[in-house]
Enzyme design. Sequence first.
Site, mmCIF file in Angstrom:
data_model
loop_
_atom_site.group_PDB
_atom_site.id
_atom_site.type_symbol
_atom_site.label_atom_id
_atom_site.label_comp_id
_atom_site.label_asym_id
_atom_site.label_seq_id
_atom_site.Cartn_x
_atom_site.Cartn_y
_atom_site.Cartn_z
ATOM 1 N N ASP A 95 30.402 -62.614 -0.354
ATOM 2 C CA ASP A 95 30.887 -63.133 1.084
ATOM 3 C C ASP A 95 29.591 -63.154 1.911
ATOM 4 O OD1 ASP A 95 30.009 -60.517 1.348
ATOM 5 O OD2 ASP A 95 32.034 -59.679 1.604
ATOM 6 N N GLU A 117 33.532 -62.217 -7.607
ATOM 7 C CA GLU A 117 34.270 -61.310 -6.766
ATOM 8 C C GLU A 117 34.990 -61.796 -5.796
ATOM 9 O OE1 GLU A 117 32.162 -58.727 -3.580
ATOM 10 O OE2 GLU A 117 31.812 -57.347 -5.232
ATOM 11 N N GLU A 131 31.976 -61.904 6.985
ATOM 12 C CA GLU A 131 32.350 -61.868 5.742
ATOM 13 C C GLU A 131 33.743 -62.253 5.142
ATOM 14 O OE1 GLU A 131 30.545 -59.239 7.233
ATOM 15 O OE2 GLU A 131 28.410 -59.401 6.060
ATOM 16 N N HIS A 212 25.119 -51.219 7.941
ATOM 17 C CA HIS A 212 24.592 -52.258 8.288
ATOM 18 C C HIS A 212 25.510 -53.418 8.729
ATOM 19 C CE1 HIS A 212 25.873 -54.598 4.807
ATOM 20 N NE2 HIS A 212 25.554 -53.550 4.010
ATOM 21 N N ARG A 214 27.442 -55.755 10.742
ATOM 22 C CA ARG A 214 27.239 -56.636 12.005
ATOM 23 C C ARG A 214 28.376 -56.286 13.081
ATOM 24 N NH1 ARG A 214 24.267 -61.681 11.889
ATOM 25 N NH2 ARG A 214 22.733 -61.466 10.069
ATOM 26 N N HIS A 244 18.724 -49.964 6.535
ATOM 27 C CA HIS A 244 18.593 -51.468 6.336
ATOM 28 C C HIS A 244 17.642 -51.914 7.124
ATOM 29 C CE1 HIS A 244 20.114 -55.304 6.132
ATOM 30 N NE2 HIS A 244 21.090 -55.127 5.063
#
Length: 385
Positions: A95, A117, A131, A212, A214, A244
């Site tokens: 994604d 996936e 995503e 991590h 967003r 990260h």
Amino acid sequence: MKVLSVFGTRPEAIKMAPVVKALTMQPNIQSVVCVTGQHRTMLDQVLAFFDIVPDYDLAVMGTNQTLNELLAKIISKIDAVLAEVQPDYVLVHGDTTTAMAASVACFHKQIAIGHVEAGLRTYDLVRPWPEEFNRRIIDVAATKLFAPTQRSADNLRTERLGGEIIITGNTVIDALKQTVERIGSDPLLEENLNAKFAFLNPTKRVLLVTGHRRESFGDGMLGICRALLELSRRNDLEIVYPVHLNPNVQEPVRDLLSKNSNIHLIEPQEYLAFVYLMNRVDIILTDSGGVQEEAPSLGKPVLVMRNVTERPEAIAAGVVRTVGTDTTTIVNGVTRLLDNPEYYASFARAMNPYGDGYASQRIVASLMNNVFEPFVEHKSGITAI
Ligand code: UD1
Ligand code: UDP
């Protein structure tokens, strides 16, 4: 048949590495690899570990660039690669912006896409952001939808998409199995890993943290950091946190947590060391997709710092719980696992809801139109690594 695999970030590389290996072993397939370089350091760590030398590297990473800048760069740069390679299939994973951009570019050129996936959904377009949107766009365009689980396949069927749906298991379990076997079969490697993490006090329990997302930047990251500060007051616990490289993560985490001796802030770890760490610790606190899938196979309780997850299988199995990014909820979740042995034991049950280690072989068999058995969750009881 010519198959071009395109990926660009750490998790895509880990999950595509076993697929690339399986493609390379087929004499009837010419395997070509294009990395976008959406991540640089974190991608290169994985390429080195799995011994993958890309045929093309688009080198698109820029410090903290916008999603639109990234998308534009990938689409324009990948066009020439598609024209030169002329693949029969392009495989993308998951994604990310890399996967979405490559799919759009393939769709415009009418090149067949295999989505590894496919079908994971929260049905909330902003969680995870961006995503959920990326994954849906790829699934609309894909010819082969490699769904890891029955649930992800059900999502795709409900959406009545045009692609063929194939249930494969998640390739992350292939990667994890290969890595666990590598550590287990090499005593020197294990010794080196023990030495690398000798700073962890063997008399204390250990909490492993990664984060991590967003949608958690800003207040969410603050909530997480405050929870870690509160938990670090316990003298029976150590926290280890590979941070990260995204500056929106680095800045608040280093500002708030770097002075605390119970919290070890470390660099992003190469896959081998991270697998060792997951195996070594007592509890995992994460917002990562891949870690949610790996930890149940290692029998480690996971608290997910999200409100919803596109990976509900382990939650349904009772070994993963969501805690969001609220300080009190995180602290209470970790504290209950630490202080209630029965509750802990109910979470620390090793199982493989996401795969059996043969996902890559199924993907390659499907590309070659060979017959194979689809992945069935818990078919032969619960087997863990
Ligand atoms: C990306 C994916 C996310 C995936 C995550 C895995 C998108 C939109 N997001 O998020 O789905 O879960 O990767 O980690 O595709 N950086 C470095 N070096 C690195 C990697 C990152 O310096 O090796 C810094 C750069 O400043 C970069 C920033 O991190 O611009 C953000 O990277 P980016 O790939 O845009 O997004 P992630 O937040 O990592
Ligand atoms: N991982 C790693 N080193 C680390 C942290 C994570 O190799 O320091 C691995 C982890 O085992 C998993 C993958 O990276 O396979 C997850 O990547 P990430 O959390 O960046 O992305 P997501 O899975 O959320 O997309």
